[in-house]
Design a protein around this motif. Structure first.
Motif, PDB file in Angstrom:
ATOM      1  N   ARG A 145     -28.653  -6.540  -3.807  1.00 35.17           N
ATOM      2  CA  ARG A 145     -27.621  -6.225  -2.827  1.00 35.17           C
ATOM      3  C   ARG A 145     -27.827  -4.787  -2.360  1.00 35.17           C
ATOM      4  O   ARG A 145     -28.443  -3.984  -3.050  1.00 35.17           O
ATOM      5  N   PRO A 146     -27.299  -4.454  -1.191  1.00 34.08           N
ATOM      6  CA  PRO A 146     -27.305  -3.034  -0.800  1.00 34.08           C
ATOM      7  C   PRO A 146     -26.584  -2.212  -1.860  1.00 34.08           C
ATOM      8  O   PRO A 146     -25.606  -2.666  -2.464  1.00 34.08           O
ATOM      9  N   LEU A 147     -27.054  -1.003  -2.096  1.00 33.06           N
ATOM     10  CA  LEU A 147     -26.488  -0.162  -3.143  1.00 33.06           C
ATOM     11  C   LEU A 147     -25.044   0.214  -2.832  1.00 33.06           C
ATOM     12  O   LEU A 147     -24.703   0.549  -1.700  1.00 33.06           O
ATOM     13  N   LYS A 148     -24.204   0.138  -3.858  1.00 32.18           N
ATOM     14  CA  LYS A 148     -22.806   0.532  -3.703  1.00 32.18           C
ATOM     15  C   LYS A 148     -22.699   2.048  -3.778  1.00 32.18           C
ATOM     16  O   LYS A 148     -23.247   2.671  -4.682  1.00 32.18           O
ATOM     17  N   LEU A 445     -35.134  -4.884  -0.035  1.00 32.73           N
ATOM     18  CA  LEU A 445     -34.259  -5.651   0.859  1.00 32.73           C
ATOM     19  C   LEU A 445     -34.954  -5.901   2.203  1.00 32.73           C
ATOM     20  O   LEU A 445     -34.898  -7.011   2.749  1.00 32.73           O
ATOM     21  N   ASP A 446     -35.604  -4.867   2.725  1.00 39.84           N
ATOM     22  CA  ASP A 446     -36.340  -5.043   3.988  1.00 39.84           C
ATOM     23  C   ASP A 446     -37.542  -5.964   3.796  1.00 39.84           C
ATOM     24  O   ASP A 446     -37.940  -6.676   4.720  1.00 39.84           O
ATOM     25  N   PHE A 447     -38.111  -5.937   2.586  1.00 40.47           N
ATOM     26  CA  PHE A 447     -39.188  -6.883   2.284  1.00 40.47           C
ATOM     27  C   PHE A 447     -38.691  -8.318   2.433  1.00 40.47           C
ATOM     28  O   PHE A 447     -39.389  -9.177   2.968  1.00 40.47           O
ATOM     29  N   ASP A 448     -37.469  -8.583   1.987  1.00 38.41           N
ATOM     30  CA  ASP A 448     -36.938  -9.948   2.078  1.00 38.41           C
ATOM     31  C   ASP A 448     -36.783 -10.386   3.528  1.00 38.41           C
ATOM     32  O   ASP A 448     -36.885 -11.584   3.822  1.00 38.41           O
ATOM     33  N   VAL A 449     -36.537  -9.441   4.426  1.00 38.27           N
ATOM     34  CA  VAL A 449     -36.460  -9.783   5.851  1.00 38.27           C
ATOM     35  C   VAL A 449     -37.817 -10.314   6.323  1.00 38.27           C
ATOM     36  O   VAL A 449     -37.920 -11.391   6.907  1.00 38.27           O
ATOM     37  N   GLY A 450     -38.863  -9.546   6.055  1.00 39.19           N
ATOM     38  CA  GLY A 450     -40.206  -9.981   6.451  1.00 39.19           C
ATOM     39  C   GLY A 450     -40.679 -11.194   5.674  1.00 39.19           C
ATOM     40  O   GLY A 450     -41.345 -12.086   6.212  1.00 39.19           O
ATOM     41  N   PHE A 451     -40.306 -11.246   4.384  1.00 43.94           N
ATOM     42  CA  PHE A 451     -40.719 -12.361   3.536  1.00 43.94           C
ATOM     43  C   PHE A 451     -40.082 -13.666   4.011  1.00 43.94           C
ATOM     44  O   PHE A 451     -40.701 -14.739   3.944  1.00 43.94           O
ATOM     45  N   ALA A 452     -38.845 -13.586   4.511  1.00 43.60           N
ATOM     46  CA  ALA A 452     -38.175 -14.776   5.065  1.00 43.60           C
ATOM     47  C   ALA A 452     -38.961 -15.307   6.260  1.00 43.60           C
ATOM     48  O   ALA A 452     -39.165 -16.524   6.395  1.00 43.60           O
ATOM     49  N   ILE A 453     -39.413 -14.399   7.116  1.00 42.55           N
ATOM     50  CA  ILE A 453     -40.223 -14.809   8.274  1.00 42.55           C
ATOM     51  C   ILE A 453     -41.556 -15.388   7.795  1.00 42.55           C
ATOM     52  O   ILE A 453     -42.047 -16.389   8.331  1.00 42.55           O
TER      53      ILE A 453
END
Length: 696
Positions: A145-148, A445-453
């Motif tokens: 998750r994004p850091l709290k 987290l940004d990796f998951d954006v590209g990894f989803a694509i």
């Protein structure tokens, strides 16, 4: 953009909510610029829709382009949103699902942005090919998750900072007052009393006196020169404990990617990765020292947890033994003892105490040994046990609660001292990684954006299109993603128009004719999918794809019924925008339903003639009026057809989904009538047969 109010949609009150949520204005601005839609959506009063619009409009200002610069109609936007929905199914984190909204199709003048996206996709697809089916890897990703940052660090109640310097007090109070009690000492006589009220005290005022054992005091020469991790180690540790799952999962993701020989987040080397992982194992999600980390802390905690039950049980056992002893005891008086009792020089109680004294002391010794052994007390702690029972014989045996509490306080004081030592060392190490950890988690987290694509591309076997000069689209084995994602299987289609190399004729304008339920609308959707994905910089669902970049996509879905005069006028106004000379793709599904067939054919012919004058445009019109349209125009229009060949054994239409070029296909309604006649019986069947006879 130097302040939040430089961003669109943000006023003073909204800016304040952003700052409170992210901790600072700089962090809030970075969240918007980085497209952190998930975190923005968490702000009170800010929903996902607002967050997406804010990020889109901000990026639009920076990039000079917005979503509707390319997607010219609501229907085109709907196709785009459906495509995003398919891609989002492969995102493991809410952050990635939301951030995928920043991917938009760009017009041809933003080819640099298209190529920027293209350049990253192959790398992610390679990763997806290797790890896309690894459930453990996907589960680890989903934990991130994004850091709290808007958490509260609870005040440390068992520690205090003491100073006799008024300036030091003011500075420390301002900096640490919310985390720990800061005490200003004006009278040295109150120093020990205040310190005694805490398990641990830190001071810069050295008093040349003997400190009692019940005070744990640490002297430092300059309080203001100490780092946060020295004074309030919990402050740094709390950041990690509140985000422990996300941080540990991020470390696991990095380790897993490196184990597959992917270079990933080189800012943290192997030694740093191990050191960080080992240090995090020392704290739990509450920010406390993990059980098993220090044997002495575990032993002291065990004593504190068990002392009450242990003492209670031991006293009960001791009284049981004493009862038994008294029951078995006999008192024999000598003549002299009887005389002493009779003349009042000796009490009978004294004789009884004398008789059972040894037994009583033996019972107490057994009780003390039992407590010491069960709690595994050390030599210093056993001194407290010696004072737990009164020196005078008493029945029943009672514990000295003051001494029990004294032992507890000693245990707490020593435990806290050990924990402070541990937490300082942990905080010192973690402090060095603080900024790197923030970067690391968002990197994953940004990796998951590209990894989803990448997973999306790998799952549907997408290919990056060749960007061709001039207007054109061509592909082999194209697959409609909406059908494939829903049903898992789809009939592949070959198609081309315009300047595509696989197109034998340079036809930019096409009329697509054919059977009902033959796949004309699906074909139109497939073209729109390929064009939108290509302009987003993403691969498309086809083999050997070629696409000419254009300035805009106009997609007009099928109208529902004949329109009234006002709606008809509005529809014509929608089509007037295609008359300019910009490069464009126009996809239209059965426009003839807006009015009667004869008038519709003339209108469509007129639109196609307008488009034919623009060499940078191409269009596909789905229509059942191909022959009528051709009669009303002299411009070069190709007619393609999708035709049914009959019915199979299950009464399904046998259709070749790939359109035949230069072929006017019949809608073959007679096949639909035949199917109904063969599926029914009785009067209903007779009705359909009568209709079929009309075709014969």
């Amino acid at each position: 953009m130097e302040s939040l109010q430089d961003l669109p949609r943000i006023g003073g009150k909204t800016a304040q909510r952003f700052i409170e949520h992210f901790g600072s204005e700089e962090a809030a601005i970075n969240a918007v610029l980085n497209g952190d839609i998930a975190s923005i959506s968490e702000i009170e009063g800010i929903g996902q829709k607002f967050a997406i619009s804010l990020v889109h409009e901000t990026r639009g200002i920076i990039d000079g382009v917005t979503l509707t610069d390319f997607l010219k109609t609501n229907e085109a936007v709907n196709i785009y949103k459906q495509l995003l929905g398919v891609i989002k199914q492969f995102a493991s984190t809410g952050y990635a699902k939301d951030k995928l909204n920043i991917y938009i199709p760009y017009p041809s003048n933003k080819i640099d942005l298209i190529k920027k996206t293209q350049s990253s996709i192959d790398h992610y697809k390679e990763m997806a090919d290797v790890l896309g089916g690894d459930d453990n890897f996907i589960n680890q990703l989903s934990n991130i998750r994004p850091l709290k940052s808007n958490y509260t660090t609870g005040k440390v109640r068992d520690r205090t900072i003491l100073t006799t310097d008024e300036n030091v007090y003011a500075n420390l109070k301002k900096k640490y007052g919310g985390f720990v009690d800061i005490q200003f000492i004006t009278d040295p006589s109150e120093f020990l009393d205040i310190a005694r009220g805490y398990s641990y005290a830190i001071t810069d005022d050295y008093l040349d006196i003997d400190y009692p054992d019940d005070i744990e005091l640490e002297y430092v020469t300059d309080l203001e020169k100490l780092e946060d991790w020295q004074l309030i180690p919990e402050k740094e540790i709390t950041f990690y404990s509140r985000n422990l799952s996300a941080i540990e999962s991020s470390l696991d993701i990095i380790h897993r990617l490196r184990s597959k020989n992917f270079l990933f987040f080189n800012q943290l080397d192997y030694e740093g990765l191990k050191n960080l992982r080992d240090t995090l194992e020392l704290i739990d999600e509450n920010g406390d020292v993990t059980t098993g980390t220090d044997p002495e802390i575990d032993r002291l905690n065990k004593i504190h947890e068990n002392i009450d039950n242990c003492v209670l049980k031991t006293v009960e056992d001791a009284n049981t033994k004493l009862d038994r002893c008294l029951e078995e005891s006999k008192l024999t008086l000598s003549g002299q003892d009887m005389l002493r009792v009779m003349n009042g020089s000796m009490e009978i109680q004294d004789l009884m105490r004398k008789e059972i004294y040894q037994s009583y002391q033996s019972i107490l010794k057994e009780a003390k040994d039992s407590i010491s052994n069960e709690l595994e007390l050390e030599k210093q702690e056993k001194l407290f046990v010696d004072s737990l029972f009164p020196d005078e014989m008493a029945y029943p045996i009672e514990i000295d609660e003051i001494q029990v509490n004294a032992l507890k306080q000693d245990i707490i004081r020593r435990t806290q001292k050990k924990k402070v030592e541990h937490k300082r060392e942990i905080s010192r190490i973690l402090h060095e990684y603080h900024n790197l950890i923030k970067e690391m988690v968002y990197y994953v987290l940004d990796f998951d954006v590209g990894f989803a694509i990448g997973r999306f591309s790998s799952e549907y076997h997408l290919e990056m299109p060749d960007m061709i000069k001039d207007a054109g689209v061509g592909f082999v084995k194209g697959r409609n993603l909406f059908i494939q994602s829903k049903y898992g299987d789809v009939t592949p289609i070959d198609y081309s128009l315009g300047n595509a190399s696989c197109n034998s004729e340079d036809n930019r304008l096409v009329l697509l004719s054919g059977v009902n339920s033959g796949g004309k609308t699906s074909m139109l959707e497939l073209l729109a999918q390929c064009i939108i994905l290509a302009h987003m910089g993403l691969p498309v669902p086809a083999e050997s794809p070629e696409i000419g970049l254009t300035d805009g996509l106009y997609y007009f879905a099928k109208s529902k019924g004949t329109l009234d005069a006002g709606a008809f006028e509005s529809t014509l106004m929608d089509f007037s925008v295609v008359a300019d000379d910009s490069s464009k793709v126009v996809l239209v599904d059965e426009l003839e339903s807006i009015t009667e067939p004869g008038a519709s054919a003339k209108i469509i012919a007129g639109i196609l003639e307008t488009l034919s004058e623009n060499k940078n445009s191409m269009s596909v019109f789905v229509s059942h009026l191909s022959e009528l349209i051709m009669e009303n125009t002299q411009c070069d229009i190709r007619v393609d057809g999708i035709e049914a060949e009959g019915l199979d054994s299950e009464l399904n239409l046998i259709v070749d989904r790939t359109p035949r070029q230069n072929y006017i296909a019949k809608s073959t309604p007679e096949l639909i009538v035949e199917r109904l006649a063969r599926k029914t019986s009785g009067e209903e069947q007779a009705f359909y047969k009568r209709l079929k006879d009309k075709f014969d």
